[in-house]
Design an enzyme around this catalytic site. Structure first.
Site, short mmCIF file in Angstrom:
data_model
loop_
_atom_site.label_atom_id
_atom_site.label_comp_id
_atom_site.label_asym_id
_atom_site.label_seq_id
_atom_site.Cartn_x
_atom_site.Cartn_y
_atom_site.Cartn_z
N GLU A 1 -25.74 -30.42 4.12
CA GLU A 1 -24.64 -29.47 4.34
C GLU A 1 -23.32 -30.18 4.61
O GLU A 1 -22.25 -29.60 4.38
CB GLU A 1 -25.00 -28.50 5.47
CG GLU A 1 -26.10 -27.52 5.04
CD GLU A 1 -26.62 -26.64 6.16
OE1 GLU A 1 -27.01 -25.50 5.87
OE2 GLU A 1 -26.67 -27.08 7.33
N GLY B 1 -30.39 -17.42 4.45
CA GLY B 1 -31.25 -16.49 3.72
C GLY B 1 -30.53 -15.15 3.64
O GLY B 1 -30.03 -14.64 4.64
N MET C 1 -30.20 -20.34 11.19
CA MET C 1 -30.79 -20.87 12.41
C MET C 1 -29.78 -21.53 13.37
O MET C 1 -30.19 -22.17 14.33
CB MET C 1 -31.92 -21.85 12.04
CG MET C 1 -32.99 -21.18 11.17
SD MET C 1 -34.32 -22.27 10.63
CE MET C 1 -35.16 -22.60 12.17
N ASP D 1 -31.76 -18.46 -0.43
CA ASP D 1 -33.05 -17.76 -0.62
C ASP D 1 -32.87 -16.35 -0.07
O ASP D 1 -31.83 -16.04 0.52
CB ASP D 1 -34.17 -18.49 0.12
CG ASP D 1 -33.89 -18.56 1.61
OD1 ASP D 1 -33.31 -19.58 2.05
OD2 ASP D 1 -34.21 -17.60 2.34
N1 ADE Z 1 -31.53 -20.73 6.17
C1 ADE Z 1 -31.64 -20.57 4.83
N2 ADE Z 1 -32.63 -19.73 4.54
C2 ADE Z 1 -33.18 -19.35 5.71
C3 ADE Z 1 -34.27 -18.50 6.06
N3 ADE Z 1 -34.98 -17.88 5.14
N4 ADE Z 1 -34.56 -18.37 7.38
C4 ADE Z 1 -33.82 -19.01 8.32
N5 ADE Z 1 -32.81 -19.82 8.03
C5 ADE Z 1 -32.48 -19.99 6.74
#
Ligand code: ADE
Length: 231
Positions: A13, A79, A173, A197
């Site tokens: 990142e 996500g 997170m 994702d």
């Molecule tokens: N960062 C990127 N994708 C994530 C996910 N699915 N859960 C938590 N942090 C993320």
């Protein structure tokens, strides 16, 4: 000009950000590496914290208290949970919450502890700046709520609970904990994420495939914001 902190959680990142710096020095502090440079006349401090709320709180607080940063920009991946967010799309957090902070058994809402608040808002001037940059680049940047917790979410039921508790659009997170640190220390902050994702059963595969490219999308946008901030 204010000293600017740019942070991510993972090496991928911040790697694209380091390529913009030219010469930099490195300092090891409290288990992390801090990269310092003068960029177009302004001091920048760049670091990745390692994943999760604890490490990201430590890094944000260190950048502010030890390195003297006065504004903080976070760049990384997330996500997507709002179906309008596709892989590679950018989301700017308007406010953030900790989705796994749970003392509900005592009658409190999810994400709340006494003395705190469920949501922490990001700096409105930095969001305005992001909109200007998006306009100039002809890019779309969506605003939304980001939920943060110490888990990689890959499950529809967990996603649904986070939507129901926080109306979140994306999850990750670190943002919510960086928000706590910056808010407590009175530092304007900005959290940008590009979707890697959609936090479903395929999330780990999608993350492995798109994390690096999405991290670049986010980092390049943040550097365009830095270019505006330093002028
Ligand atoms: N960062 C990127 N994708 C994530 C996910 N699915 N859960 C938590 N942090 C993320």
């Amino acid at each position: 000009m204010r000293k600017i902190a740019i942070m991510g959680a993972m090496p991928e990142e911040i790697a694209p950000i380091l390529t913009y710096l030219g010469e930099y020095t490195t300092t090891e502090y409290a288990g992390n590496t801090y990269y310092e440079a003068i960029y177009k006349g302004t001091s920048l401090v760049v670091a990745y914290s390692k994943i999760g709320k604890v490490f990201s709180t430590l890094t944000a607080a260190t950048m502010i208290e030890h390195f003297g940063c006065e504004v903080l920009l976070f760049s990384g991946v997330a996500g997507g949970i709002n179906p309008r967010l596709k892989i590679g799309d950018l989301i700017v957090a308007t406010k953030l919450a900790q989705h796994d902070l749970d003392i509900t058994v005592f009658g409190h809402p999810m994400g709340f502890v006494p003395g705190g608040s469920v949501f922490i808002e990001t700096d409105s001037e930095l969001i305005t700046l992001a909109k200007e940059v998006a306009m100039e680049l002809g890019k779309s940047v969506q605003e939304g709520i980001i939920a943060t917790g110490d888990q990689f979410v890959h499950n529809e039921a967990v996603k649904a609970a986070i939507v129901s508790n926080f109306k979140a659009d994306a999850l990750e997170m670190e943002g919510g904990s960086v928000a706590v640190a910056c808010n407590a220390l009175n530092i304007p902050f900005f959290i940008l994420r590009a979707i890697s994702d959609t936090a479903d059963t395929d999330a780990s595969f999608s993350f492995d495939e798109f994390m690096e490219s999405s991290a670049v999308i986010s980092a390049e946008f943040v550097m365009k914001m830095v270019d505006k901030l330093v002028h």
